[in-house]
Write a protein that holds these residues in place. Sequence first.
Motif, short mmCIF file in Angstrom:
data_model
loop_
_atom_site.label_atom_id
_atom_site.label_comp_id
_atom_site.label_asym_id
_atom_site.label_seq_id
_atom_site.Cartn_x
_atom_site.Cartn_y
_atom_site.Cartn_z
N ILE A 221 -1.57 -8.43 -5.88
CA ILE A 221 -2.59 -7.40 -5.76
C ILE A 221 -3.74 -7.69 -6.71
O ILE A 221 -4.93 -7.62 -6.34
CB ILE A 221 -2.00 -6.00 -6.03
CG1 ILE A 221 -1.06 -5.58 -4.91
CG2 ILE A 221 -3.12 -4.97 -6.21
CD1 ILE A 221 -1.72 -5.36 -3.57
N ARG A 222 -3.42 -8.01 -7.95
CA ARG A 222 -4.48 -8.33 -8.92
C ARG A 222 -5.30 -9.52 -8.45
O ARG A 222 -6.53 -9.54 -8.58
CB ARG A 222 -3.87 -8.61 -10.30
CG ARG A 222 -3.31 -7.38 -11.00
CD ARG A 222 -2.80 -7.71 -12.39
NE ARG A 222 -3.90 -8.04 -13.30
CZ ARG A 222 -4.36 -7.25 -14.26
NH1 ARG A 222 -3.82 -6.04 -14.44
NH2 ARG A 222 -5.35 -7.63 -15.03
N SER A 223 -4.64 -10.51 -7.87
CA SER A 223 -5.36 -11.67 -7.35
C SER A 223 -6.29 -11.29 -6.21
O SER A 223 -7.43 -11.76 -6.12
CB SER A 223 -4.36 -12.73 -6.89
OG SER A 223 -5.02 -13.85 -6.33
N SER A 224 -5.82 -10.40 -5.32
CA SER A 224 -6.66 -9.97 -4.19
C SER A 224 -7.87 -9.18 -4.67
O SER A 224 -8.90 -9.13 -4.00
CB SER A 224 -5.83 -9.13 -3.22
OG SER A 224 -5.58 -7.83 -3.72
N TRP A 225 -7.73 -8.54 -5.85
CA TRP A 225 -8.85 -7.82 -6.43
C TRP A 225 -9.72 -8.73 -7.29
O TRP A 225 -10.65 -8.25 -7.95
CB TRP A 225 -8.33 -6.67 -7.30
CG TRP A 225 -7.70 -5.56 -6.51
CD1 TRP A 225 -7.77 -5.35 -5.16
CD2 TRP A 225 -6.87 -4.51 -7.03
NE1 TRP A 225 -7.06 -4.23 -4.80
CE2 TRP A 225 -6.48 -3.69 -5.93
CE3 TRP A 225 -6.41 -4.17 -8.30
CZ2 TRP A 225 -5.67 -2.57 -6.07
CZ3 TRP A 225 -5.60 -3.07 -8.45
CH2 TRP A 225 -5.24 -2.27 -7.34
N LEU B 297 -5.92 -3.77 2.30
CA LEU B 297 -4.76 -3.02 1.84
C LEU B 297 -3.52 -3.83 2.19
O LEU B 297 -3.05 -3.82 3.31
CB LEU B 297 -4.70 -1.64 2.48
CG LEU B 297 -3.50 -0.75 2.11
CD1 LEU B 297 -3.42 -0.56 0.60
CD2 LEU B 297 -3.56 0.58 2.83
N LEU B 298 -3.02 -4.59 1.20
CA LEU B 298 -1.91 -5.51 1.44
C LEU B 298 -0.58 -4.75 1.53
O LEU B 298 -0.41 -3.69 0.95
CB LEU B 298 -1.84 -6.54 0.31
CG LEU B 298 -3.10 -7.40 0.11
CD1 LEU B 298 -2.91 -8.36 -1.06
CD2 LEU B 298 -3.46 -8.16 1.38
N GLN B 299 0.35 -5.32 2.29
CA GLN B 299 1.69 -4.77 2.42
C GLN B 299 2.70 -5.87 2.13
O GLN B 299 2.53 -7.01 2.59
CB GLN B 299 1.92 -4.24 3.83
CG GLN B 299 0.96 -3.13 4.25
CD GLN B 299 1.22 -1.83 3.52
OE1 GLN B 299 2.36 -1.38 3.42
NE2 GLN B 299 0.17 -1.20 3.01
N PHE B 300 3.72 -5.54 1.35
CA PHE B 300 4.72 -6.53 0.96
C PHE B 300 6.13 -6.03 1.27
O PHE B 300 6.38 -4.83 1.36
CB PHE B 300 4.63 -6.83 -0.54
CG PHE B 300 3.32 -7.40 -0.97
CD1 PHE B 300 3.02 -8.74 -0.77
CD2 PHE B 300 2.37 -6.60 -1.59
CE1 PHE B 300 1.80 -9.27 -1.17
CE2 PHE B 300 1.15 -7.12 -1.99
CZ PHE B 300 0.86 -8.45 -1.78
#
Length: 381
Positions: free
Chosen positions: A153-157, A124-127
Amino acid sequence: MAARPINGEMLLLARNRRRITQTELARETGVAQAAISRIENGTRDGLSQEEIQSIARFLEFPISFFYEQDPLYRTPMSLHGAAFRKRSSVSAKDQNVVVALANLYVMHYRRLLEAVDIEPQYPLLQFEIINDKSSVSENANGVTSASEAARKIRSSWQLDSAPISNLIQLVEATGVLVAEGDFESADVDGVTLRPPGMKPVILLNKNRPVDRKRFSLAHEYGHVVLHTFPHEAMEHEANEFAGELLMPRSSILPDLKRELSIPRLGQLKYKWRVSMSALIYRAKILGAISDQTATKLYKKMSAFGYRKQEPLEFDIPPEYGKSAPQLVELHLKDLAYSIEEIANAVRITPVEFANMHGIPVSDIQGTPRTKPKLKLVANSG
Protein backbone atom coordinates in the motif's frame (compact mmCIF):
# COMPACT_ATOMS: atom_id res chain seq x y z
CA MET A 1 -57.39 5.96 9.08
CA ALA A 2 -55.93 3.32 6.77
CA ALA A 3 -52.54 1.91 7.67
CA ARG A 4 -49.55 2.98 5.61
CA PRO A 5 -46.49 0.83 4.85
CA ILE A 6 -43.42 1.68 6.85
CA ASN A 7 -39.84 0.35 6.59
CA GLY A 8 -39.14 -1.54 9.81
CA GLU A 9 -35.38 -1.31 9.33
CA MET A 10 -35.61 2.49 9.27
CA LEU A 11 -37.62 2.40 12.48
CA LEU A 12 -34.99 0.18 14.08
CA LEU A 13 -32.20 2.47 12.84
CA ALA A 14 -33.90 5.57 14.24
CA ARG A 15 -34.58 3.88 17.56
CA ASN A 16 -30.98 2.65 17.87
CA ARG A 17 -29.66 6.09 16.94
CA ARG A 18 -31.58 7.61 19.85
CA ARG A 19 -30.76 4.80 22.31
CA ILE A 20 -34.46 4.10 22.77
CA THR A 21 -35.84 0.65 23.59
CA GLN A 22 -39.07 -0.70 22.15
CA THR A 23 -40.63 -0.39 25.61
CA GLU A 24 -39.64 3.26 25.92
CA LEU A 25 -40.85 4.06 22.42
CA ALA A 26 -44.20 2.41 23.11
CA ARG A 27 -44.61 4.24 26.41
CA GLU A 28 -43.74 7.67 24.98
CA THR A 29 -45.74 7.40 21.74
CA GLY A 30 -48.74 5.31 22.68
CA VAL A 31 -47.95 2.83 19.90
CA ALA A 32 -48.21 -0.76 21.10
CA GLN A 33 -44.85 -2.47 21.62
CA ALA A 34 -46.21 -5.53 19.82
CA ALA A 35 -46.80 -3.39 16.72
CA ILE A 36 -43.30 -1.87 16.94
CA SER A 37 -41.74 -5.32 17.32
CA ARG A 38 -43.63 -6.75 14.36
CA ILE A 39 -42.75 -3.82 12.11
CA GLU A 40 -39.05 -4.10 12.96
CA ASN A 41 -39.17 -7.87 12.32
CA GLY A 42 -40.91 -7.40 8.99
CA THR A 43 -44.14 -9.20 9.90
CA ARG A 44 -46.20 -6.02 9.86
CA ASP A 45 -45.74 -2.86 7.82
CA GLY A 46 -48.68 -0.65 8.71
CA LEU A 47 -49.27 2.15 11.23
CA SER A 48 -51.87 4.87 11.32
CA GLN A 49 -50.80 8.34 10.30
CA GLU A 50 -51.18 9.49 13.88
CA GLU A 51 -48.92 6.68 15.12
CA ILE A 52 -46.27 7.47 12.50
CA GLN A 53 -46.38 11.15 13.38
CA SER A 54 -46.02 10.32 17.06
CA ILE A 55 -42.98 8.09 16.44
CA ALA A 56 -41.35 10.60 14.09
CA ARG A 57 -41.89 13.44 16.55
CA PHE A 58 -40.47 11.52 19.51
CA LEU A 59 -37.44 10.12 17.62
CA GLU A 60 -36.85 13.50 15.91
CA PHE A 61 -36.77 12.20 12.34
CA PRO A 62 -38.88 13.45 9.43
CA ILE A 63 -41.82 11.19 8.61
CA SER A 64 -40.29 10.60 5.15
CA PHE A 65 -37.31 8.88 6.80
CA PHE A 66 -39.39 5.88 7.79
CA TYR A 67 -40.35 5.15 4.18
CA GLU A 68 -36.79 5.06 2.83
CA GLN A 69 -35.61 1.83 1.20
CA ASP A 70 -31.82 2.24 1.45
CA PRO A 71 -29.93 -1.00 2.20
CA LEU A 72 -28.88 -0.97 5.84
CA TYR A 73 -26.30 -2.88 7.86
CA ARG A 74 -27.03 -4.41 11.23
CA THR A 75 -23.53 -5.92 11.27
CA PRO A 76 -20.70 -3.77 9.83
CA MET A 77 -17.66 -5.07 7.98
CA SER A 78 -15.63 -3.92 10.97
CA LEU A 79 -16.33 -2.30 14.31
CA HIS A 80 -13.12 -1.43 16.14
CA GLY A 81 -13.32 -1.11 19.92
CA ALA A 82 -10.83 0.56 22.19
CA ALA A 83 -7.23 0.22 21.09
CA PHE A 84 -5.96 -3.37 21.13
CA ARG A 85 -9.24 -4.66 22.58
CA LYS A 86 -11.78 -6.97 21.04
CA ARG A 87 -15.22 -6.01 19.79
CA SER A 88 -16.80 -8.11 22.55
CA SER A 89 -15.76 -5.45 25.10
CA VAL A 90 -18.29 -3.03 23.57
CA SER A 91 -21.92 -3.44 24.67
CA ALA A 92 -24.55 -4.42 22.11
CA LYS A 93 -26.38 -1.15 22.72
CA ASP A 94 -23.26 0.91 22.03
CA GLN A 95 -22.55 -1.12 18.91
CA ASN A 96 -26.09 -0.47 17.69
CA VAL A 97 -25.73 3.29 18.27
CA VAL A 98 -22.50 3.48 16.28
CA VAL A 99 -23.73 1.25 13.45
CA ALA A 100 -26.91 3.33 13.18
CA LEU A 101 -24.83 6.51 12.92
CA ALA A 102 -22.60 4.93 10.27
CA ASN A 103 -25.67 3.93 8.27
CA LEU A 104 -26.90 7.53 8.37
CA TYR A 105 -23.59 8.79 7.00
CA VAL A 106 -23.73 6.22 4.20
CA MET A 107 -27.27 7.33 3.32
CA HIS A 108 -26.08 10.93 3.17
CA TYR A 109 -23.06 10.19 1.00
CA ARG A 110 -25.07 7.99 -1.35
CA ARG A 111 -27.40 10.93 -2.05
CA LEU A 112 -24.60 13.47 -2.32
CA LEU A 113 -22.62 11.29 -4.73
CA GLU A 114 -25.50 11.31 -7.20
CA ALA A 115 -24.42 14.79 -8.26
CA VAL A 116 -20.64 14.31 -8.04
CA ASP A 117 -18.14 12.04 -9.77
CA ILE A 118 -15.09 11.18 -7.65
CA GLU A 119 -11.84 10.40 -9.46
CA PRO A 120 -9.38 8.61 -7.12
CA GLN A 121 -5.70 9.40 -7.41
CA TYR A 122 -4.62 5.90 -6.36
CA PRO A 123 -6.21 2.47 -6.89
CA LEU A 124 -8.04 0.79 -4.02
CA LEU A 125 -5.98 -2.39 -3.78
CA GLN A 126 -7.34 -5.68 -2.43
CA PHE A 127 -5.20 -8.45 -0.96
CA GLU A 128 -5.61 -11.99 0.24
CA ILE A 129 -3.30 -13.40 2.91
CA ILE A 130 -2.04 -16.78 1.67
CA ASN A 131 -0.13 -19.10 3.97
CA ASP A 132 1.42 -21.12 1.16
CA LYS A 133 4.19 -18.93 -0.25
CA SER A 134 4.38 -20.99 -3.42
CA SER A 135 0.83 -19.94 -4.34
CA VAL A 136 1.50 -16.20 -4.06
CA SER A 137 2.98 -16.05 -7.55
CA GLU A 138 -0.26 -17.53 -8.89
CA ASN A 139 -2.33 -14.87 -7.15
CA ALA A 140 -1.45 -11.30 -8.13
CA ASN A 141 -3.11 -10.03 -4.96
CA GLY A 142 -1.66 -12.68 -2.68
CA VAL A 143 0.50 -11.66 0.29
CA THR A 144 2.00 -13.76 3.04
CA SER A 145 1.20 -11.29 5.83
CA ALA A 146 -0.73 -8.14 6.68
CA SER A 147 2.61 -6.36 6.99
CA GLU A 148 3.45 -7.19 3.38
CA ALA A 149 0.10 -5.75 2.33
CA ALA A 150 0.88 -2.55 4.23
CA ARG A 151 4.23 -2.24 2.44
CA LYS A 152 2.52 -2.69 -0.91
CA ILE A 153 0.00 0.00 0.00
CA ARG A 154 2.78 2.44 0.88
CA SER A 155 4.47 1.64 -2.42
CA SER A 156 1.23 2.27 -4.35
CA TRP A 157 1.04 5.65 -2.60
CA GLN A 158 4.62 6.35 -3.76
CA LEU A 159 5.88 6.67 -0.20
CA ASP A 160 9.23 5.77 1.25
CA SER A 161 9.45 4.41 4.80
CA ALA A 162 9.18 7.82 6.49
CA PRO A 163 6.29 8.76 8.83
CA ILE A 164 2.97 9.53 7.12
CA SER A 165 1.97 13.15 7.63
CA ASN A 166 -1.73 12.94 6.68
CA LEU A 167 -3.18 9.45 6.56
CA ILE A 168 -6.78 10.56 5.98
CA GLN A 169 -5.99 12.26 2.69
CA LEU A 170 -4.05 9.24 1.43
CA VAL A 171 -6.94 6.90 2.26
CA GLU A 172 -9.38 9.30 0.60
CA ALA A 173 -7.17 9.39 -2.48
CA THR A 174 -8.20 5.75 -3.08
CA GLY A 175 -11.88 6.77 -3.18
CA VAL A 176 -12.72 5.69 0.38
CA LEU A 177 -14.82 8.23 2.28
CA VAL A 178 -13.63 9.04 5.80
CA ALA A 179 -15.82 10.89 8.28
CA GLU A 180 -15.74 11.65 11.98
CA GLY A 181 -18.89 11.25 14.06
CA ASP A 182 -19.96 11.68 17.65
CA PHE A 183 -20.04 8.19 19.19
CA GLU A 184 -21.17 9.69 22.50
CA SER A 185 -20.32 7.27 25.33
CA ALA A 186 -19.68 4.26 23.08
CA ASP A 187 -16.15 2.91 23.62
CA VAL A 188 -15.63 2.44 19.89
CA ASP A 189 -12.81 3.90 17.81
CA GLY A 190 -14.03 3.27 14.28
CA VAL A 191 -16.44 1.39 12.04
CA THR A 192 -16.35 0.43 8.36
CA LEU A 193 -19.24 -0.20 5.99
CA ARG A 194 -18.91 -1.40 2.40
CA PRO A 195 -22.17 -0.24 0.74
CA PRO A 196 -23.18 -1.81 -2.60
CA GLY A 197 -22.37 0.46 -5.52
CA MET A 198 -20.10 2.66 -3.39
CA LYS A 199 -16.54 2.66 -2.14
CA PRO A 200 -16.21 1.81 1.57
CA VAL A 201 -17.06 4.39 4.21
CA ILE A 202 -14.94 4.61 7.37
CA LEU A 203 -16.40 6.47 10.34
CA LEU A 204 -14.06 7.47 13.18
CA ASN A 205 -14.86 8.58 16.71
CA LYS A 206 -14.26 12.33 16.63
CA ASN A 207 -13.81 12.41 20.42
CA ARG A 208 -10.58 10.38 20.31
CA PRO A 209 -7.08 11.94 20.33
CA VAL A 210 -5.42 12.44 16.93
CA ASP A 211 -2.90 9.64 17.40
CA ARG A 212 -5.62 7.16 18.29
CA LYS A 213 -7.78 8.20 15.34
CA ARG A 214 -4.82 7.65 13.01
CA PHE A 215 -4.27 4.11 14.29
CA SER A 216 -7.99 3.40 14.07
CA LEU A 217 -8.07 4.66 10.49
CA ALA A 218 -5.08 2.49 9.58
CA HIS A 219 -6.78 -0.48 11.29
CA GLU A 220 -10.06 0.07 9.44
CA TYR A 221 -8.26 0.53 6.12
CA GLY A 222 -6.57 -2.79 6.80
CA HIS A 223 -10.02 -4.38 6.88
CA VAL A 224 -10.90 -2.62 3.62
CA VAL A 225 -7.92 -3.98 1.71
CA LEU A 226 -7.64 -7.39 3.40
CA HIS A 227 -11.07 -8.65 4.37
CA THR A 228 -14.15 -9.30 2.26
CA PHE A 229 -15.78 -11.37 4.99
CA PRO A 230 -15.18 -11.63 8.76
CA HIS A 231 -13.00 -14.33 10.27
CA GLU A 232 -11.29 -15.04 13.57
CA ALA A 233 -7.89 -13.56 12.74
CA MET A 234 -9.09 -10.36 11.09
CA GLU A 235 -8.62 -8.03 14.10
CA HIS A 236 -5.07 -9.26 14.63
CA GLU A 237 -4.34 -8.82 10.92
CA ALA A 238 -5.79 -5.30 10.89
CA ASN A 239 -3.63 -4.33 13.88
CA GLU A 240 -0.55 -5.78 12.19
CA PHE A 241 -1.40 -3.90 9.00
CA ALA A 242 -1.85 -0.64 10.90
CA GLY A 243 1.44 -1.08 12.76
CA GLU A 244 3.44 -1.60 9.57
CA LEU A 245 1.58 1.12 7.66
CA LEU A 246 2.23 3.79 10.30
CA MET A 247 5.51 2.46 11.72
CA PRO A 248 7.41 0.54 9.00
CA ARG A 249 9.78 -1.97 10.51
CA SER A 250 12.72 -0.92 8.34
CA SER A 251 12.72 2.68 9.51
CA ILE A 252 11.26 2.64 13.03
CA LEU A 253 13.36 -0.23 14.40
CA PRO A 254 16.50 1.92 14.90
CA ASP A 255 14.39 4.43 16.85
CA LEU A 256 12.92 1.72 19.06
CA LYS A 257 16.24 0.00 19.79
CA ARG A 258 17.51 3.05 21.65
CA GLU A 259 16.62 3.09 25.33
CA LEU A 260 12.95 3.99 25.68
CA SER A 261 11.84 6.38 28.43
CA ILE A 262 8.73 8.51 28.81
CA PRO A 263 10.42 11.61 27.30
CA ARG A 264 11.91 9.48 24.51
CA LEU A 265 8.49 7.98 23.74
CA GLY A 266 7.07 11.50 23.61
CA GLN A 267 9.66 12.51 21.01
CA LEU A 268 8.94 9.43 18.94
CA LYS A 269 5.21 10.06 19.23
CA TYR A 270 5.61 13.47 17.67
CA LYS A 271 7.81 12.05 14.92
CA TRP A 272 5.67 9.03 13.99
CA ARG A 273 2.30 10.56 14.92
CA VAL A 274 1.18 7.53 16.91
CA SER A 275 0.48 7.11 20.62
CA MET A 276 3.17 6.29 23.15
CA SER A 277 1.28 3.09 23.98
CA ALA A 278 1.33 2.09 20.30
CA LEU A 279 5.09 2.69 20.19
CA ILE A 280 5.64 0.41 23.20
CA TYR A 281 3.44 -2.26 21.64
CA ARG A 282 5.24 -1.95 18.30
CA ALA A 283 8.64 -2.17 20.01
CA LYS A 284 7.58 -5.37 21.74
CA ILE A 285 6.15 -6.91 18.55
CA LEU A 286 9.36 -6.13 16.62
CA GLY A 287 11.54 -7.56 19.39
CA ALA A 288 13.21 -4.23 20.14
CA ILE A 289 12.25 -4.59 23.82
CA SER A 290 11.28 -7.53 26.00
CA ASP A 291 7.84 -8.20 27.42
CA GLN A 292 9.19 -7.24 30.83
CA THR A 293 10.46 -3.87 29.56
CA ALA A 294 7.15 -3.19 27.86
CA THR A 295 5.31 -3.95 31.12
CA LYS A 296 7.59 -1.57 33.04
CA LEU A 297 6.97 1.21 30.53
CA TYR A 298 3.21 0.66 30.68
CA LYS A 299 3.37 0.80 34.50
CA LYS A 300 5.31 4.06 34.36
CA MET A 301 2.69 5.51 32.04
CA SER A 302 -0.06 4.36 34.40
CA ALA A 303 1.68 5.95 37.37
CA PHE A 304 1.61 9.32 35.61
CA GLY A 305 -1.95 8.81 34.37
CA TYR A 306 -0.73 8.60 30.77
CA ARG A 307 -2.62 5.41 29.94
CA LYS A 308 -5.84 7.45 30.15
CA GLN A 309 -4.48 10.64 28.64
CA GLU A 310 -0.99 11.03 27.25
CA PRO A 311 1.00 14.21 28.05
CA LEU A 312 -0.43 17.30 26.36
CA GLU A 313 3.05 18.54 25.49
CA PHE A 314 3.41 15.56 23.15
CA ASP A 315 0.08 16.08 21.39
CA ILE A 316 0.30 15.98 17.61
CA PRO A 317 -1.44 18.39 15.23
CA PRO A 318 -4.84 17.29 13.90
CA GLU A 319 -5.21 16.15 10.32
CA TYR A 320 -8.26 16.62 8.19
CA GLY A 321 -9.86 14.85 5.29
CA LYS A 322 -11.14 16.65 2.23
CA SER A 323 -13.47 14.43 0.22
CA ALA A 324 -16.40 14.12 2.64
CA PRO A 325 -16.45 17.83 3.60
CA GLN A 326 -16.07 18.80 -0.06
CA LEU A 327 -19.10 16.70 -0.99
CA VAL A 328 -21.21 18.84 1.32
CA GLU A 329 -19.48 22.07 0.33
CA LEU A 330 -20.02 21.43 -3.38
CA HIS A 331 -23.74 21.06 -2.78
CA LEU A 332 -23.94 24.18 -0.64
CA LYS A 333 -21.78 26.43 -2.81
CA ASP A 334 -21.42 25.15 -6.37
CA LEU A 335 -24.84 23.50 -6.57
CA ALA A 336 -26.43 26.22 -4.43
CA TYR A 337 -28.42 23.92 -2.16
CA SER A 338 -29.64 25.20 1.16
CA ILE A 339 -28.99 23.05 4.21
CA GLU A 340 -32.74 22.50 4.45
CA GLU A 341 -32.78 21.10 0.91
CA ILE A 342 -29.93 18.68 1.55
CA ALA A 343 -31.45 17.61 4.86
CA ASN A 344 -34.76 16.97 3.13
CA ALA A 345 -33.00 14.92 0.44
CA VAL A 346 -31.32 12.67 3.01
CA ARG A 347 -34.43 12.52 5.22
CA ILE A 348 -33.06 14.12 8.36
CA THR A 349 -33.59 17.37 10.23
CA PRO A 350 -31.45 20.35 9.15
CA VAL A 351 -29.99 20.74 12.64
CA GLU A 352 -28.90 17.11 12.84
CA PHE A 353 -27.43 17.25 9.33
CA ALA A 354 -25.46 20.36 10.27
CA ASN A 355 -24.18 18.75 13.48
CA MET A 356 -23.15 15.54 11.69
CA HIS A 357 -21.20 17.39 9.01
CA GLY A 358 -19.59 20.13 11.08
CA ILE A 359 -21.72 22.99 9.77
CA PRO A 360 -22.66 25.87 12.11
CA VAL A 361 -26.36 25.68 12.87
CA SER A 362 -26.52 29.42 12.14
CA ASP A 363 -25.86 28.56 8.47
CA ILE A 364 -29.25 26.86 8.09
CA GLN A 365 -30.68 29.13 5.42
CA GLY A 366 -30.64 29.61 1.63
CA THR A 367 -32.65 29.05 -1.50
CA PRO A 368 -32.30 26.58 -4.40
CA ARG A 369 -30.85 27.41 -7.82
CA THR A 370 -29.82 25.41 -10.90
CA LYS A 371 -27.80 22.31 -9.93
CA PRO A 372 -25.27 20.97 -12.49
CA LYS A 373 -23.32 17.74 -11.96
CA LEU A 374 -19.75 18.24 -10.78
CA LYS A 375 -16.55 16.27 -10.59
CA LEU A 376 -14.49 15.82 -7.40
CA VAL A 377 -10.88 14.71 -7.68
CA ALA A 378 -9.80 12.74 -4.61
CA ASN A 379 -6.09 13.14 -4.04
CA SER A 380 -3.60 13.36 -1.22
CA GLY A 381 -2.41 16.88 -2.02
